[in-house]
Motif scaffolding. Structure first.
Motif: not given
Length: 202
Positions: A5, A7, A88, A90, A125, A127-128, A177, A198, A201
Motif C-alpha cells: 500500500c 500512502i 507499506t 509512507i 498513491p 491513500l493521501t 484517496r 490507514a 485501507r
C-alpha cells in the motif's frame, strides 16, 4: 493483497505532516518511510538543488523538471521495489505537492505537471493524508526549524495561503484517496485519526 500500500502525506510547510508520516510508520511495523524530494541517493542530490538557496533560484518550469527527475529515481529505486515486496510505503510528499506548488501557485502549469506525471511517473498513491492548518502558524513553525531548507518558506505568507487553498482543492478533486486532516489539534489526536483511516485501507 498482491502488492503493498502506497500512502502519502501532503500539506503546507510546517503543517506537521512529516511528524505524522513518521508516527504512522512507527505504528505500522515493516513499513517503509521515505520523502520527497529525495528518498533515493540520486533524488537526495536533486533535493539540495530544490530546497536550498534563493527563492528565485529556479523558475516554476525548471522546478517541475527537477522534481519529476527526482520522483522518477525515487519511484524506481525505492517505492516500486518496496510495493512489489508487499510493504507499506509512507512518503512525506509525492506528486500532489508538485501539482500545488508548481502547477497551481507559481503559474498556470497544472497541465504541464499532469502531462509529465503521466509520461514519467504513472503512479498515484493508494491513500493521501492532507494535513490542513492555519498558514500563519505553519509558516512560523517552518521558519523556526532553521533547517537550511527554507527556500519555499521564504516565499512568504501569501504563498503559503495559496498553497493551502491548492491542497484543499486537491482534496475535493481526488476524494477517493485524499483524506483531509485537521492539523490544529494535538499531535496524538491527529495521529490516532490517521492510524484509524490507514488501518482500514490497508
Amino acid at each position: 493483497m498482491s502488492k503493498g500500500c502506497f500512502i502519502t502525506f501532503e500539506g503546507i510547510d510546517g503543517s506537521g505532516k512529516s511528524t505524522q508520516a513518521r508516527l504512522l510508520a512507527e505504528a505500522l511495523p515493516g513499513s517503509i518511510l521515505t520523502r520527497e524530494p529525495g528518498g533515493s541517493p540520486g533524488a537526495e542530490e536533486i533535493r539540495r538543488l530544490l530546497v536550498e538557496g534563493d527563492p528565485d533560484r529556479w523558475s516554476a518550469e525548471t522546478e517541475i523538471l527537477l522534481f519529476t527527475a527526482a520522483r522518477r529515481d525515487h519511484l524506481e529505486k525505492t517505492i516500486l521495489p518496496a510495493l512489489e515486496a508487499r510493504k507499506t510505503v509512507i512518503s512525506d510528499r509525492f506528486a500532489d505537492s508538485t501539482r500545488v506548488y508548481q502547477g497551481a501557485t507559481r503559474g498556470d502549469l497544472r497541465d504541464v505537471v499532469d502531462s509529465l506525471h503521466a509520461q514519467m511517473i504513472g503512479r498515484e498513491p493508494d491513500l493521501t493524508f492532507i494535513v490542513d492548518m492555519d498558514p500563519d502558524i505553519a509558516l512560523t513553525r517552518g521558519l523556526a526549524r532553521q533547517s537550511g531548507e527554507d527556500r519555499f518558506e521564504d516565499m512568504g505568507q501569501g504563498f503559503q495561503a495559496r498553497l493551502r487553498q491548492g491542497f484543499l482543492d486537491l482534496a475535493q478533486e481526488f476524494p477517493d484517496r485524499c483524506h483531509l486532516i485537521d492539523g490544529n489539534r494535538s499531535i496524538q489526536a491527529i495521529a490516532a485519526d490517521i492510524l484509524s483511516v490507514a488501518q482500514a485501507r490497508i
